[in-house]
Scaffold this motif. Structure first.
Motif, PDB file in Angstrom:
ATOM      1  N   ASN A 105       0.815  -1.211   0.000  1.00  0.00           N
ATOM      2  CA  ASN A 105       0.000   0.000   0.000  1.00  0.00           C
ATOM      3  C   ASN A 105       0.851   1.265   0.000  1.00  0.00           C
ATOM      4  N   HIS A 106       1.864   1.317   0.842  1.00  0.00           N
ATOM      5  CA  HIS A 106       2.623   2.538   1.052  1.00  0.00           C
ATOM      6  C   HIS A 106       4.128   2.246   0.978  1.00  0.00           C
ATOM      7  N   GLY A 153      -9.425   3.403   0.589  1.00  0.00           N
ATOM      8  CA  GLY A 153      -8.349   3.424   1.556  1.00  0.00           C
ATOM      9  C   GLY A 153      -8.336   4.676   2.403  1.00  0.00           C
ATOM     10  N   GLU A 154      -7.286   4.805   3.186  1.00  0.00           N
ATOM     11  CA  GLU A 154      -7.110   5.936   4.073  1.00  0.00           C
ATOM     12  C   GLU A 154      -5.616   6.184   4.219  1.00  0.00           C
ATOM     13  N   PHE A 193      -2.642  -4.059   5.720  1.00  0.00           N
ATOM     14  CA  PHE A 193      -3.418  -2.825   5.578  1.00  0.00           C
ATOM     15  C   PHE A 193      -4.231  -2.793   4.289  1.00  0.00           C
ATOM     16  N   VAL A 194      -5.126  -3.765   4.127  1.00  0.00           N
ATOM     17  CA  VAL A 194      -5.865  -3.870   2.865  1.00  0.00           C
ATOM     18  C   VAL A 194      -6.924  -2.785   2.709  1.00  0.00           C
ATOM     19  N   LYS A 195      -7.162  -2.001   3.751  1.00  0.00           N
ATOM     20  CA  LYS A 195      -8.046  -0.839   3.599  1.00  0.00           C
ATOM     21  C   LYS A 195      -7.476   0.158   2.599  1.00  0.00           C
ATOM     22  N   VAL A 223      -4.532 -14.138   2.913  1.00  0.00           N
ATOM     23  CA  VAL A 223      -5.269 -13.581   4.038  1.00  0.00           C
ATOM     24  C   VAL A 223      -5.000 -12.081   4.100  1.00  0.00           C
ATOM     25  N   GLY A 224      -6.051 -11.318   4.381  1.00  0.00           N
ATOM     26  CA  GLY A 224      -5.925  -9.872   4.449  1.00  0.00           C
ATOM     27  C   GLY A 224      -6.099  -9.340   5.857  1.00  0.00           C
TER      28      GLY A 224
END
Length: 443
Positions: A105-106, A153-154, A193-195, A223-224
């Motif tokens: 994600n980041h 996401g956030e 962090f799958v959000k 798995v998330g």
């Protein structure tokens, strides 16, 4: 069903004076863990991060596994590629699977700040990794010409978020997943962090037809980490399953918080464990259950933690045991009936088949696993009273059957007596004060 171990905790190599040696440290424990019944190990992020002491959740160079001198070190906090490969090879020799931690994600540790022309803001988004793979600039992050507005996401710790719709990013993530599964021989992917990105990305990485070195096509376990309530996690699972034919799981955060309350809240009402407000209750085949993990700093379960382990290792879901609890908190208790090892053994031998709650009141919980061809089934008793043994006569599926205690613990925990059901399948099954007991049918 298998049992997983999270084979690290936050700052483990630093706290144990094993900087750059964690892969070797875990490898030394593999024979013991295999003997104790663990089927897979979830390993920490393997790539070079922004700092030599980083736990790996701020990736800089995905393709430097600890062999290139950059960002202040050659090795990662955990070791190098050769040591990682040696660890996984040893796991294979002991029939254990390896689960990789995917932080897609980041990013952090950029080499240069640049202005994003879409919003005019300066951001640290210029990356020149020495591996030569996946160099990136502002267009690889949000906002990007490929996805100007971050619709899912956030924000996370101020790190720039990758834009997966950019073909460069999309391709790099596939190349990274292929490295893990096809070259390094990982079996599964744990997505952090799958959000922070679309479920479609996980669906595509799960659905890709990976090929092992021996030519076998391979579908990884996935798995998330969706840190939220049961409804949000269920919605996320639906989104992922809509774009893949692979079974994808989620960590059962709702159950974990119930278990923390059970262990740490005086006079907790055990009936709260009976509702459908968890992943394992609503979707037992899509749940990874756990008691604590590396993210629970300052929010750990502090009292009677074995109560929580007894619940996840007898109930539905894919249970994950935490390295720190097993080794540092010394809850393994090998060669006794009173620790995690005995519960893992009970899980493998007995915890199969449909789960049925036979009794629940504020202080007593009794559950039955019906068994399968390879697992006998069990009766699990949880007693919340701190000053006395407690049990209840319940009707089981077994008529005129003897049961022996196979795992137990509590404030006063001498060996519980064997029980025998009557002609209608009924018997009383007790557990020690503030404790549990697992009873298994015997021939």
């Amino acid at each position: 069903m298998a049992v997983m171990m999270q084979a690290f905790y936050w700052d483990a190599p630093v706290k144990e004076d094993k900087r750059g040696e964690w892969w070797n440290t875990v490898r030394e424990k593999v024979p013991q863990l295999a003997t104790s019944g663990f089927n897979s190990l979830w390993l920490p992020p393997i790539s070079k991060a922004a700092d030599p002491n980083s736990n790996g959740y701020d990736p800089y160079d995905y393709f430097d596994l600890g062999d290139i001198d950059q960002k202040g070190s050659v090795k990662t906090l955990y070791g190098n590629r050769a040591e990682l490969e040696n660890l996984i090879r040893t796991m294979r020799e002991h029939n254990m699977g390896a689960i990789a931690d995917m932080v897609i994600n980041h990013n952090s540790g950029a080499d240069e700040e640049e202005t994003n022309p879409l919003n005019g803001q300066k951001m640290w988004t210029k990356f020149r990794p020495k591996s030569g793979k996946f160099p990136r600039d502002w267009n690889c992050f949000h906002p990007s010409r490929y996805e100007r507005h971050m619709v899912e996401g956030e924000n996370f710790a101020g790190f720039p978020h990758l834009c997966h719709r950019n073909p460069l990013v999309y391709t790099a993530m596939f190349e990274y997943a292929r490295l893990l599964i096809e070259e390094l021989d990982f079996d599964g992917l744990r997505f952090d962090f799958v959000k922070g990105y679309g479920a479609w990305m996980i669906g595509l990485l799960a659905k890709y037809q990976y090929q092992k070195k021996d030519g076998r096509e391979f579908a990884p376990f996935v798995v998330g980490e969706y840190w939220s309530g049961p409804d949000d996690i269920g919605d996320w699972l639906d989104k992922v399953h809509a774009v893949t034919d692979q079974q994808v799981a989620a960590f059962d955060f709702p159950l974990r918080y119930k278990l923390k309350d059970m262990c740490d809240t005086p006079s907790y009402d055990l009936r709260k464990l009976t509702d459908a407000g968890s992943v394992s209750a609503a979707r037992p085949f899509n749940a990874v259950t756990f008691v604590d993990n590396h993210d629970m700093q300052n929010n750990e379960i502090v009292n009677d933690k074995l109560l929580a382990y007894s619940f996840i290792l007898t109930g539905d879901g894919y249970p994950c045991v935490y390295w720190y609890d097993y080794f540092n908190n010394e809850l393994a208790r090998p060669n006794t009936p009173n620790g995690i090892d005995a519960l893992v053994a009970a899980h493998h031998a007995h915890a199969g088949g449909e789960s049925s709650i036979l009794h629940a009141d504020p202080d007593l919980y009794v559950m039955q696993r019906a068994g399968t061809e390879s697992q006998t089934g069990l009766i699990y008793v949880l007693n919340n009273l701190g000053n006395q043994w407690s049990g209840r006569a319940v009707k089981t599926k077994w008529v005129n059957k003897k049961f022996k205690p196979v795992a137990w613990d509590g404030y006063q925990a001498p060996q519980p007596e064997e029980r025998t059901t009557d002609g209608e399948g009924s018997a009383e099954f007790p557990a020690p004060p503030r404790g549990y007991c697992v009873y298994a049918p015997v021939d």
